[in-house]
Scaffold this motif. Structure first.
Motif, PDB file in Angstrom:
ATOM      1  N   GLU A 150      15.452  48.329  39.547  1.00 46.17           N
ATOM      2  CA  GLU A 150      16.072  49.099  40.786  1.00 46.17           C
ATOM      3  C   GLU A 150      17.130  48.549  41.556  1.00 46.17           C
ATOM      4  OE1 GLU A 150      13.423  50.843  43.733  1.00 46.17           O
ATOM      5  OE2 GLU A 150      13.343  48.842  44.992  1.00 46.17           O
ATOM      6  N   ALA A 151      18.062  49.426  41.958  1.00 45.91           N
ATOM      7  CA  ALA A 151      19.036  48.937  42.704  1.00 45.91           C
ATOM      8  C   ALA A 151      19.574  50.025  43.811  1.00 45.91           C
ATOM      9  CB  ALA A 151      20.064  48.374  41.870  1.00 45.91           C
ATOM     10  N   TRP A 152      20.392  49.442  44.939  1.00 45.37           N
ATOM     11  CA  TRP A 152      20.761  50.381  45.988  1.00 45.37           C
ATOM     12  C   TRP A 152      22.280  50.127  46.126  1.00 45.37           C
ATOM     13  CZ3 TRP A 152      17.100  53.525  47.563  1.00 45.37           C
ATOM     14  CH2 TRP A 152      15.605  53.314  47.324  1.00 45.37           C
ATOM     15  N   PRO A 153      22.757  51.020  46.948  1.00 41.90           N
ATOM     16  CA  PRO A 153      24.300  51.015  47.111  1.00 41.90           C
ATOM     17  C   PRO A 153      24.642  49.892  47.807  1.00 41.90           C
ATOM     18  CG  PRO A 153      23.484  53.174  47.995  1.00 41.90           C
ATOM     19  CD  PRO A 153      22.227  52.301  47.174  1.00 41.90           C
ATOM     20  N   GLY A 154      25.753  49.094  46.778  1.00 44.86           N
ATOM     21  CA  GLY A 154      25.981  47.836  47.258  1.00 44.86           C
ATOM     22  C   GLY A 154      25.771  46.983  46.319  1.00 44.86           C
ATOM     23  N   ASP A 155      24.808  47.017  45.652  1.00 46.28           N
ATOM     24  CA  ASP A 155      24.236  46.073  44.392  1.00 46.28           C
ATOM     25  C   ASP A 155      25.094  46.341  43.330  1.00 46.28           C
ATOM     26  OD1 ASP A 155      22.163  45.211  45.956  1.00 46.28           O
ATOM     27  OD2 ASP A 155      20.663  46.691  44.941  1.00 46.28           O
ATOM     28  N   ILE A 156      25.198  45.107  42.341  1.00 42.87           N
ATOM     29  CA  ILE A 156      25.970  45.082  41.405  1.00 42.87           C
ATOM     30  C   ILE A 156      24.988  44.862  40.248  1.00 42.87           C
ATOM     31  CG2 ILE A 156      27.688  43.880  40.001  1.00 42.87           C
ATOM     32  CD1 ILE A 156      28.774  44.849  42.528  1.00 42.87           C
ATOM     33  N   VAL A 157      25.184  45.762  39.302  1.00 46.44           N
ATOM     34  CA  VAL A 157      24.042  45.923  38.192  1.00 46.44           C
ATOM     35  C   VAL A 157      24.946  45.589  37.011  1.00 46.44           C
ATOM     36  CG1 VAL A 157      22.563  47.313  36.655  1.00 46.44           C
ATOM     37  CG2 VAL A 157      22.459  47.593  39.338  1.00 46.44           C
ATOM     38  N   GLY A 158      24.267  44.982  35.945  1.00 43.34           N
ATOM     39  CA  GLY A 158      24.873  44.159  34.799  1.00 43.34           C
ATOM     40  C   GLY A 158      24.383  45.455  33.723  1.00 43.34           C
ATOM     41  N   LEU A 159      24.979  46.090  33.105  1.00 40.49           N
ATOM     42  CA  LEU A 159      24.468  47.032  32.208  1.00 40.49           C
ATOM     43  C   LEU A 159      25.052  46.422  30.458  1.00 40.49           C
ATOM     44  CD1 LEU A 159      25.165  50.560  33.453  1.00 40.49           C
ATOM     45  CD2 LEU A 159      23.013  49.455  33.446  1.00 40.49           C
ATOM     46  N   VAL A 160      23.828  46.303  29.683  1.00 39.95           N
ATOM     47  CA  VAL A 160      24.301  45.503  28.540  1.00 39.95           C
ATOM     48  C   VAL A 160      24.283  46.675  27.260  1.00 39.95           C
ATOM     49  CG1 VAL A 160      23.296  43.727  26.668  1.00 39.95           C
ATOM     50  CG2 VAL A 160      22.909  43.264  29.215  1.00 39.95           C
ATOM     51  N   GLY A 161      25.003  46.600  26.108  1.00 42.68           N
ATOM     52  CA  GLY A 161      25.060  47.314  25.109  1.00 42.68           C
ATOM     53  C   GLY A 161      25.699  48.491  25.135  1.00 42.68           C
ATOM     54  N   HIS A 162      26.660  48.776  26.098  1.00 43.98           N
ATOM     55  CA  HIS A 162      27.157  50.173  26.086  1.00 43.98           C
ATOM     56  C   HIS A 162      28.789  49.908  25.629  1.00 43.98           C
ATOM     57  CE1 HIS A 162      23.922  52.548  27.917  1.00 43.98           C
ATOM     58  NE2 HIS A 162      23.641  51.448  28.413  1.00 43.98           N
ATOM     59  N   SER A 163      28.837  49.920  24.391  1.00 47.46           N
ATOM     60  CA  SER A 163      30.352  49.850  24.232  1.00 47.46           C
ATOM     61  C   SER A 163      31.301  50.873  24.385  1.00 47.46           C
ATOM     62  CB  SER A 163      30.326  49.649  22.329  1.00 47.46           C
ATOM     63  OG  SER A 163      29.686  50.915  21.913  1.00 47.46           O
ATOM     64  N   GLU A 164      30.689  52.124  24.889  1.00 44.15           N
ATOM     65  CA  GLU A 164      31.671  53.119  25.075  1.00 44.15           C
ATOM     66  C   GLU A 164      32.160  53.086  26.506  1.00 44.15           C
ATOM     67  OE1 GLU A 164      27.398  54.754  26.037  1.00 44.15           O
ATOM     68  OE2 GLU A 164      28.532  53.088  24.573  1.00 44.15           O
ATOM     69  N   PHE A 165      31.668  52.250  27.379  1.00 49.84           N
ATOM     70  CA  PHE A 165      32.116  51.896  28.887  1.00 49.84           C
ATOM     71  C   PHE A 165      33.322  51.225  28.914  1.00 49.84           C
ATOM     72  CE2 PHE A 165      27.285  52.192  30.516  1.00 49.84           C
ATOM     73  CZ  PHE A 165      27.293  53.428  30.212  1.00 49.84           C
ATOM     74  N   GLY A 166      34.247  51.658  29.857  1.00 53.98           N
ATOM     75  CA  GLY A 166      35.443  50.949  30.242  1.00 53.98           C
ATOM     76  C   GLY A 166      35.418  50.834  31.597  1.00 53.98           C
ATOM     77  N   ILE A 167      36.589  49.877  31.950  1.00 53.23           N
ATOM     78  CA  ILE A 167      36.844  49.688  33.415  1.00 53.23           C
ATOM     79  C   ILE A 167      36.987  50.932  33.980  1.00 53.23           C
ATOM     80  CG2 ILE A 167      38.312  48.226  34.750  1.00 53.23           C
ATOM     81  CD1 ILE A 167      38.189  45.949  32.976  1.00 53.23           C
ATOM     82  N   GLY A 168      36.719  51.272  35.126  1.00 50.58           N
ATOM     83  CA  GLY A 168      36.872  52.287  36.013  1.00 50.58           C
ATOM     84  C   GLY A 168      35.953  53.638  35.743  1.00 50.58           C
ATOM     85  N   ASP A 169      35.311  53.317  34.765  1.00 55.86           N
ATOM     86  CA  ASP A 169      34.365  54.560  34.373  1.00 55.86           C
ATOM     87  C   ASP A 169      33.302  54.723  35.632  1.00 55.86           C
ATOM     88  OD1 ASP A 169      35.678  54.709  32.151  1.00 55.86           O
ATOM     89  OD2 ASP A 169      34.081  54.208  30.587  1.00 55.86           O
TER      90      ASP A 169
END
Length: 563
Positions: free
Chosen positions: A368-387
């Protein structure tokens, strides 16, 4: 712990500075005091077995500089700290600019012997435009420094911000003996030791002239500190927390990161006086074509639906797996592993199953994570910067700015046998935003026009293609020095009708927005003069629409160099 308590204890900051001011060293020492590491790496000695936690790329270790921003997370005295170490070198400023969209405060590091340097000014200006509160460390006080009052005056004059010292140096360079805390009237004494400085217990003093100090400071240093503090009390800016939060005043700390001195004071002061996660603005989607006004609404951090945006993508952090991580700033609601959200750019539902808390190159699963946290998501080739990723389909963030490139080159593969690896690697690096790419008319075959803020970015692309994808590449110079986005116009259907100087070319960016490339300032001014109905901008059209006042070419050819 309630959601409100979870959010209130979050602090998300970026450390910014000119190269060699001590930024990465400070990052290591924060982690040391936070208990996240037990032995700080040596930034200067790259031959040592240890290396800094934040500089994990092989090329960073070879060069001794930060090339890619790094996310580091740790707990300290009840706070959950998300710390982003950023590149200081100007050639990697785009990465730093993107990171600054994901933080709630910034810590600016200044070399006490050099003062405010060029890159410091640029990064500060980005923070000021975004209203980011800025805290300042004047570092390397154990070495010969400039007069501290002179440094404060330069901060205020050059950066246009009030400077309010929280503590004050006692002595200079070899005579440096510690700092006087102006808020608590305590003296923290510095003792030189092999391998770094150490603290003595704080000494409570009635005033700067207390007898306890006379035994520690020589008469000249004590007299100078006494006079300087009297001037600050009489003519300096009193500490104003509201002004700090508004970005109008910067609390100033003095210390020596390499010697661990003053760093815990800075960390505690920052956590006490900085802001928790703030609301973000969601904008309406824009129709393609001419810039149009956008409406915005505030998304509170306590909103019951999760939302966040991707501000960075990094591939091959783990060479064994060759994966890619999308770094997401949580803006509202609660993130949970395996949740399903909408990927706003594509409209598709995606499951966020492989989520991680980052610590440099290392990672651990986060549930889990809350506002302010940075989460690293692995394996989503469709994601781009700004999404935008969200449970609320009405939320759409557009936080990530793009900047006009200043250097251009053609990149190509050197071997047909490596062509597939080359294409795969280049596509990944372009998605990360290491450089930008453009399609241009009459480009040499089998080449890609890449563009960047500085030439060192090209070197990084070639190094990473070779090291991570086993693909060699060839770089050839391109003839342009300026790029402008151009508003759609019927005349663009017949480019031969447009009057241009020799060397000017037309093309488009990855979003199919038309661009014009110029070899020099004169050719840009000639274009503006001969084609007054065609409007050029230094920013992409969607940023022009959002700001409502994008720089046009008529406002000056040097606008491309603006932040």
């Amino acid at each position: 712990m309630s959601p409100a308590q979870q959010i209130a204890r979050r602090r998300t900051l970026a450390i910014i500075s000119h190269p060699d001011a001590g930024k990465t060293t400070l990052t290591e020492k924060f982690l040391l005091y936070g208990g996240a590491i037990h032995l700080a790496g040596s930034v200067k000695d790259r031959k040592a077995a240890r290396a800094t936690t934040s500089d994990w790329m092989e090329i960073e270790k070879q060069r001794g500089i930060s090339i890619s921003s790094t996310v580091l997370q740790f707990d300290y005295e009840g706070h959950a700290v998300n710390l982003l170490d950023t590149p200081g070198h100007k050639d990697f400023s785009e990465d730093t600019y993107r990171v600054l969209t994901a933080v709630d405060a910034a810590l600016m590091v200044i070399d006490a012997a050099k003062g405010v340097e060029v890159q410091t000014r640029k990064l500060f200006e980005v923070c000021r435009r975004r209203g980011v509160p800025i805290f300042t460390l004047i570092n390397k006080c154990d070495r010969p420094t400039r007069d501290p009052l002179e440094l404060l005056d330069e901060l205020e004059t050059v950066l246009g911000i009030q400077a309010s010292p929280i503590n004050w140096p006692l002595g200079n360079g070899p005579s440096f003996r510690g700092v006087f805390d102006r808020l608590s009237s305590q003296v923290h004494l510095f003792e030189r030791m092999a391998g770094g400085g150490a603290y003595k217990a704080p000494v409570k003093v009635a005033s700067i002239g207390d007898a306890a100090l006379r035994a520690q400071l020589d008469e000249l240093s004590l007299a100078a500190a006494t006079e300087q503090l009297a001037m600050l009390d009489g003519a300096g800016h009193a500490f104003d927390l509201a002004a700090v939060h508004a970005g109008a005043q910067s609390p100033i700390y003095f210390g020596s990161a390499i010697n661990n001195f003053g760093i815990e004071l800075l960390l505690r002061g920052f956590l006490r006086d900085s802001v928790p996660p703030a609301p973000r603005h969601s904008i309406s989607r824009m129709a393609p074509g001419l810039p149009a006004p956008t409406t915005a609404r505030e998304v509170p951090v306590a909103h019951d639906k999760f939302s966040g945006f991707v501000f960075k993508i990094q591939a091959n952090m783990d060479p064994k797996h060759r994966d890619r991580i999308a770094f997401v700033r949580v803006c509202s609601g609660r993130f949970t592993r395996d949740m399903t959200v909408t990927h706003q750019r594509t409209g598709k539902s995606v499951r966020l199953s492989s989520s991680h808390k980052l610590f440099g190159q290392e990672r651990e699963t986060v549930d889990e994570a809350w506002p302010g946290d940075i989460v690293g998501l692995v394996g989503h080739s469709e994601f781009g910067i700004g999404d935008t990723l969200t449970e609320d389909r009405s939320i759409f963030y557009d936080e990530i700015p793009r900047f006009p490139s200043e250097v251009f080159a053609y990149l190509s593969s050197t071997s047909p046998a490596e062509a597939k690896k080359y294409r795969t690697g280049l596509a990944q690096l372009l998605q990360e935003g290491v450089v930008q790419s453009f399609q241009v008319r009459n480009a040499p075959s089998d080449t890609t026009l890449i563009a960047a803020v500085g030439t060192l970015q090209f070197e990084v692309v070639q190094h990473r293609l070779r090291a991570e994808y086993k693909a060699d590449s060839r770089l050839s110079p391109a003839p342009w020095t300026l790029l402008r986005w151009i508003e759609p116009h019927p005349r663009l259907a017949d480019l031969s009708s447009i009057v241009v100087a020799s060397g000017v070319s037309f093309g488009h960016d990855k979003f199919e927005q038309p661009v014009v490339l110029f070899p020099n300032d004169w050719s840009l001014n000639y274009f503006v003069e001969k084609n007054p109905e065609l409007r050029l901008h230094t920013l992409p059209l969607e940023q022009v629409a959002q700001s409502g006042s994008g720089q046009s070419a008529q406002s000056g050819a040097n606008a491309a160099n603006a932040v």
